[in-house]
Design a protein around this motif. Structure first.
Motif, PDB file in Angstrom:
ATOM      1  N   LEU A  34       0.863  -1.177   0.000  1.00  0.00           N
ATOM      2  CA  LEU A  34       0.000   0.000   0.000  1.00  0.00           C
ATOM      3  C   LEU A  34       0.904   1.233   0.000  1.00  0.00           C
ATOM      4  O   LEU A  34       1.651   1.461   0.958  1.00  0.00           O
ATOM      5  CB  LEU A  34      -0.893  -0.024   1.243  1.00  0.00           C
ATOM      6  CG  LEU A  34      -2.018   0.997   1.354  1.00  0.00           C
ATOM      7  CD1 LEU A  34      -3.015   0.851   0.224  1.00  0.00           C
ATOM      8  CD2 LEU A  34      -2.717   0.844   2.704  1.00  0.00           C
ATOM      9  N   VAL A  35       0.862   2.001  -1.085  1.00  0.00           N
ATOM     10  CA  VAL A  35       1.778   3.126  -1.239  1.00  0.00           C
ATOM     11  C   VAL A  35       0.988   4.407  -1.464  1.00  0.00           C
ATOM     12  O   VAL A  35      -0.194   4.393  -1.807  1.00  0.00           O
ATOM     13  CB  VAL A  35       2.766   2.889  -2.403  1.00  0.00           C
ATOM     14  CG1 VAL A  35       3.592   1.623  -2.171  1.00  0.00           C
ATOM     15  CG2 VAL A  35       2.043   2.812  -3.741  1.00  0.00           C
ATOM     16  N   GLY A  36       1.683   5.517  -1.285  1.00  0.00           N
ATOM     17  CA  GLY A  36       1.060   6.824  -1.469  1.00  0.00           C
ATOM     18  C   GLY A  36       1.822   7.863  -0.674  1.00  0.00           C
ATOM     19  O   GLY A  36       2.591   7.538   0.243  1.00  0.00           O
ATOM     20  N   GLY A  41      -3.896   8.521   3.398  1.00  0.00           N
ATOM     21  CA  GLY A  41      -4.909   7.694   4.055  1.00  0.00           C
ATOM     22  C   GLY A  41      -4.455   6.281   4.354  1.00  0.00           C
ATOM     23  O   GLY A  41      -5.250   5.455   4.816  1.00  0.00           O
ATOM     24  N   LYS A  42      -3.189   5.978   4.146  1.00  0.00           N
ATOM     25  CA  LYS A  42      -2.691   4.605   4.306  1.00  0.00           C
ATOM     26  C   LYS A  42      -2.814   4.123   5.756  1.00  0.00           C
ATOM     27  O   LYS A  42      -3.339   3.038   6.012  1.00  0.00           O
ATOM     28  CB  LYS A  42      -1.232   4.520   3.840  1.00  0.00           C
ATOM     29  CG  LYS A  42      -0.984   5.034   2.433  1.00  0.00           C
ATOM     30  CD  LYS A  42       0.457   4.869   2.001  1.00  0.00           C
ATOM     31  CE  LYS A  42       1.450   5.591   2.873  1.00  0.00           C
ATOM     32  NZ  LYS A  42       1.285   7.069   2.836  1.00  0.00           N
ATOM     33  N   THR A  43      -2.317   4.943   6.673  1.00  0.00           N
ATOM     34  CA  THR A  43      -2.364   4.547   8.080  1.00  0.00           C
ATOM     35  C   THR A  43      -3.797   4.428   8.567  1.00  0.00           C
ATOM     36  O   THR A  43      -4.143   3.470   9.276  1.00  0.00           O
ATOM     37  CB  THR A  43      -1.581   5.559   8.941  1.00  0.00           C
ATOM     38  OG1 THR A  43      -0.182   5.434   8.645  1.00  0.00           O
ATOM     39  CG2 THR A  43      -1.798   5.318  10.432  1.00  0.00           C
ATOM     40  N   THR A  44      -4.651   5.366   8.184  1.00  0.00           N
ATOM     41  CA  THR A  44      -6.055   5.294   8.601  1.00  0.00           C
ATOM     42  C   THR A  44      -6.723   4.048   8.044  1.00  0.00           C
ATOM     43  O   THR A  44      -7.520   3.395   8.745  1.00  0.00           O
ATOM     44  CB  THR A  44      -6.816   6.552   8.148  1.00  0.00           C
ATOM     45  OG1 THR A  44      -6.187   7.707   8.702  1.00  0.00           O
ATOM     46  CG2 THR A  44      -8.265   6.511   8.609  1.00  0.00           C
ATOM     47  N   GLU A 208      -5.346  10.929  -1.507  1.00  0.00           N
ATOM     48  CA  GLU A 208      -6.458  11.609  -0.832  1.00  0.00           C
ATOM     49  C   GLU A 208      -7.562  10.626  -0.459  1.00  0.00           C
ATOM     50  O   GLU A 208      -8.756  10.900  -0.611  1.00  0.00           O
ATOM     51  CB  GLU A 208      -7.003  12.750  -1.698  1.00  0.00           C
ATOM     52  CG  GLU A 208      -5.970  13.844  -1.938  1.00  0.00           C
ATOM     53  CD  GLU A 208      -6.491  14.957  -2.820  1.00  0.00           C
ATOM     54  OE1 GLU A 208      -7.572  14.785  -3.422  1.00  0.00           O
ATOM     55  OE2 GLU A 208      -5.832  15.998  -2.918  1.00  0.00           O
ATOM     56  N   GLY A 209      -7.141   9.455   0.024  1.00  0.00           N
ATOM     57  CA  GLY A 209      -8.094   8.468   0.530  1.00  0.00           C
ATOM     58  C   GLY A 209      -8.729   7.570  -0.503  1.00  0.00           C
ATOM     59  O   GLY A 209      -9.521   6.697  -0.156  1.00  0.00           O
ATOM     60  N   ARG A 210      -8.389   7.769  -1.777  1.00  0.00           N
ATOM     61  CA  ARG A 210      -8.980   6.961  -2.854  1.00  0.00           C
ATOM     62  C   ARG A 210      -7.918   6.093  -3.516  1.00  0.00           C
ATOM     63  O   ARG A 210      -6.747   6.476  -3.590  1.00  0.00           O
ATOM     64  CB  ARG A 210      -9.608   7.858  -3.923  1.00  0.00           C
ATOM     65  CG  ARG A 210     -10.812   8.650  -3.461  1.00  0.00           C
ATOM     66  CD  ARG A 210     -11.455   9.354  -4.658  1.00  0.00           C
ATOM     67  NE  ARG A 210     -12.664  10.070  -4.291  1.00  0.00           N
ATOM     68  CZ  ARG A 210     -12.690  11.344  -3.919  1.00  0.00           C
ATOM     69  NH1 ARG A 210     -11.570  12.034  -3.875  1.00  0.00           N
ATOM     70  NH2 ARG A 210     -13.830  11.914  -3.606  1.00  0.00           N
TER      71      ARG A 210
END
Length: 236
Positions: A34-36, A41-44, A208-210
């Motif tokens: 999971l990257v970004g 929003g990765k940790t959330t 941005e969470g998407r």
């Protein structure tokens, strides 16, 4: 059937929508990178899957059973273990005491004090040392070993290499690659894109969470991920 299914998941921090309509499916034995960018929003997302953050909408299923409203300790008992960013060890306790904390809180299985020390031999001479006195790499190894003591079916690793020296990261990934080769099911948040692509089965990029990109790791280029990082690629 997928081991983990996430459908239309949303999570908020107050009015901020940190996770927006995320869909994921993860099979047994698969590793998802999971990257970004920071704040994507990765940790959330990981905390919401683990039950440490409340879902605002959507569903989370483990082995086909919905767990969206289960508290974190019940999810741990069902086999979801989170290694959080910052490790969150009990710094005044010894390494062995930190490992024993997780013993019996999860599921029965092959991971015991003896087997986690085989996986992370750098911890063996540090068992009686205070966790707060360890190096960053040793602390990260202890945090992962503690999660394994719960015998998870799904291991969530948040920012594995953050703040560690290159030597410490190399040593840590030797142990991680052995875990993955043994069939562990993992979602890995990793800023080092090269390492993430080398160890993962699939890669998902958040912006941005998407979800802005998802693909097989072996067929994913750095350019594709960079485009998704900055919102230049078509999302789902």
């Amino acid at each position: 059937m997928s081991l983990l299914t996430v459908e239309g998941l949303e999570a908020r921090h107050g009015l901020l929508r940190a996770v927006r309509g995320v869909d994921l499916a993860l099979g047994e034995g698969e590793t998802l990178a999971l990257v970004g960018a920071n704040g994507a929003g990765k940790t959330t997302l990981l905390r919401t899957i683990a039950g440490a953050h409340r879902a605002a909408a959507g569903r989370i299923c483990l082995d086909g059973a919905e767990i969206t409203t289960l508290p974190a300790h019940r999810r741990l008992q069902r086999g979801i273990a989170l290694v959080p960013e910052g490790r969150q060890l009990f710094t005044g306790m010894t390494v062995e005491e930190n490992l024993r904390v997780a013993e019996g809180r999860g599921r029965a299985g092959p991971w015991t004090l003896a087997t986690v020390l085989e996986a992370f031999p750098q911890l063996r001479p540090k068992l009686k040392a205070r966790a707060g006195d360890l190096s960053g790499g040793q602390q990260q190894a202890a945090a992962i070993a503690r999660a394994l003591m719960s015998n998870p079916r799904l291991l969530l690793l948040d920012e594995v290499s953050l703040g560690l020296s290159p030597v410490a990261v190399d040593q840590l990934y030797v142990s991680l690659q052995a875990l993955l080769a043994g069939g562990a099911t993992v979602i890995l948040v990793e800023q080092d894109l090269g390492r993430a692509l080398r160890v993962a089965s699939r890669v998902v990029c958040l912006l941005e969470g998407r979800v802005t990109y998802e693909g097989a790791a072996h067929a994913t280029t750095r350019e594709q991920v960079m485009e998704a990082y900055f919102g230049m690629a078509g999302g789902r």
